[in-house]
Scaffold this motif. Structure first.
Motif, PDB file in Angstrom:
ATOM      1  N   UNK A  67      40.017  37.399  46.462  1.00  0.00           N
ATOM      2  CA  UNK A  67      39.487  37.678  45.133  1.00  0.00           C
ATOM      3  C   UNK A  67      40.403  38.584  44.318  1.00  0.00           C
ATOM      4  N   UNK A  68      41.103  39.500  44.981  1.00  0.00           N
ATOM      5  CA  UNK A  68      41.845  40.536  44.269  1.00  0.00           C
ATOM      6  C   UNK A  68      42.976  39.982  43.411  1.00  0.00           C
ATOM      7  N   UNK A  69      43.484  38.802  43.742  1.00  0.00           N
ATOM      8  CA  UNK A  69      44.598  38.227  42.963  1.00  0.00           C
ATOM      9  C   UNK A  69      44.096  37.376  41.807  1.00  0.00           C
ATOM     10  N   UNK A  70      42.769  37.282  41.657  1.00  0.00           N
ATOM     11  CA  UNK A  70      42.185  36.454  40.604  1.00  0.00           C
ATOM     12  C   UNK A  70      41.717  37.310  39.433  1.00  0.00           C
ATOM     13  N   UNK A  71      41.720  36.749  38.219  1.00  0.00           N
ATOM     14  CA  UNK A  71      41.091  37.444  37.086  1.00  0.00           C
ATOM     15  C   UNK A  71      39.593  37.602  37.349  1.00  0.00           C
ATOM     16  N   UNK A  72      38.974  38.529  36.624  1.00  0.00           N
ATOM     17  CA  UNK A  72      37.564  38.837  36.860  1.00  0.00           C
ATOM     18  C   UNK A  72      36.674  37.609  36.736  1.00  0.00           C
ATOM     19  N   UNK A  73      36.924  36.769  35.719  1.00  0.00           N
ATOM     20  CA  UNK A  73      36.077  35.590  35.526  1.00  0.00           C
ATOM     21  C   UNK A  73      36.190  34.623  36.700  1.00  0.00           C
TER      22      UNK A  73
END
Length: 252
Positions: A83-89
């Motif tokens: 998750x950490x490498x993804x944008x919040x959305x």
């Protein structure tokens, strides 16, 4: 009824028990074959039950469940890193998909497409037992300690995903990639800003103290001294006091 832990009585045994009940003329009697592991989980999903709490089998099950939850409170490292490498959305979308998959399994649906992200779990047929099962599945998948009424407090996959994301990254618990991203932002802000000499000194001292703590070079005593000593003094120092400190300690 079996899914909820209420089992059909074997006929001969049931008739014998009923005959004894009639012969004893008990004013109030309940006769049931109960699988407490299933029944108690569903019956207490949203609130404790004084009716069941003192039953030895239920007490053992509750103690085992509490111990299991206590051991499983760390967020899955693999999930957090993904998750950490993804944008919040996109983080939220990933968690919505996880919840939909688990909900489809609990309901026995062949496809996750049958689970609408914005549709209430109650409308899809979730009861207390299913709610507990979904909560337990998400606990295993995320490592988070979720409330017993999770499915009813956060009524659809979108609301539930927002809670999961909030708890996964609670208190700045981000991965190494996220920390590096924050450092990049800090570096960019320092390059573009033009602080005066006093501000530069304050920032430099704070960064040096942080670096020492990060590298493990600072003992507890020196850390406490820094917080209550030099750093504490600098935070409340006047401009003249800061200039004196620079001249005295930094040779300027």
């Amino acid at each position: 009824m079996r899914r909820r832990g209420l089992l059909a009585l074997e006929p001969a045994q049931a008739l014998t028990a009923m005959a004894r009940a009639v012969a004893e003329e008990s004013p109030v009697l309940t006769l049931a074959d109960v699988d407490w592991g299933s029944f108690a989980r569903a019956f207490t999903a949203l609130r404790p039950s004084p009716l069941l709490a003192d039953l030895p089998d239920v007490a053992r099950i509750a103690a085992a469940a509490a111990e299991s939850e206590a051991e499983n409170t760390d967020v899955s490292d693999e999930l957090r890193q993904r998750l950490s490498v993804l944008p919040e959305s996109e983080q939220e979308a990933e968690l919505v998909e996880l919840i939909r998959q688990q909900a489809a399994s609990v309901l026995g649906y062949a496809s996750v497409g049958d689970i609408e992200a914005g549709r209430a779990f109650r409308e899809m047929g979730f009861d207390s037992l299913m709610a507990v099962e979904l909560r337990n599945r998400l606990t295993r998948a995320t490592g988070l300690r979720l409330p017993a009424g999770f499915v009813f407090d956060y009524p659809n996959a979108i609301a539930a995903a927002r809670l999961l994301r909030q708890d996964i990254f609670r208190d700045g618990a981000a991965s190494g990639d996220s920390l590096l991203t924050e450092l990049d932002k800090l570096e960019a802000s320092l390059v573009t800003s033009e602080p005066d000499a006093l501000t530069r000194t304050r920032v430099a001292v704070r960064l040096q103290a942080f670096l020492a703590k990060w590298q493990g070079e600072e003992t507890e005593s020196s850390s406490a001294a820094a917080e209550g000593g030099v750093l504490g003094q600098l935070e409340s120092a006047s401009d003249d006091e800061l200039l004196n400190f620079i001249n005295r300690e930094m040779g300027r």
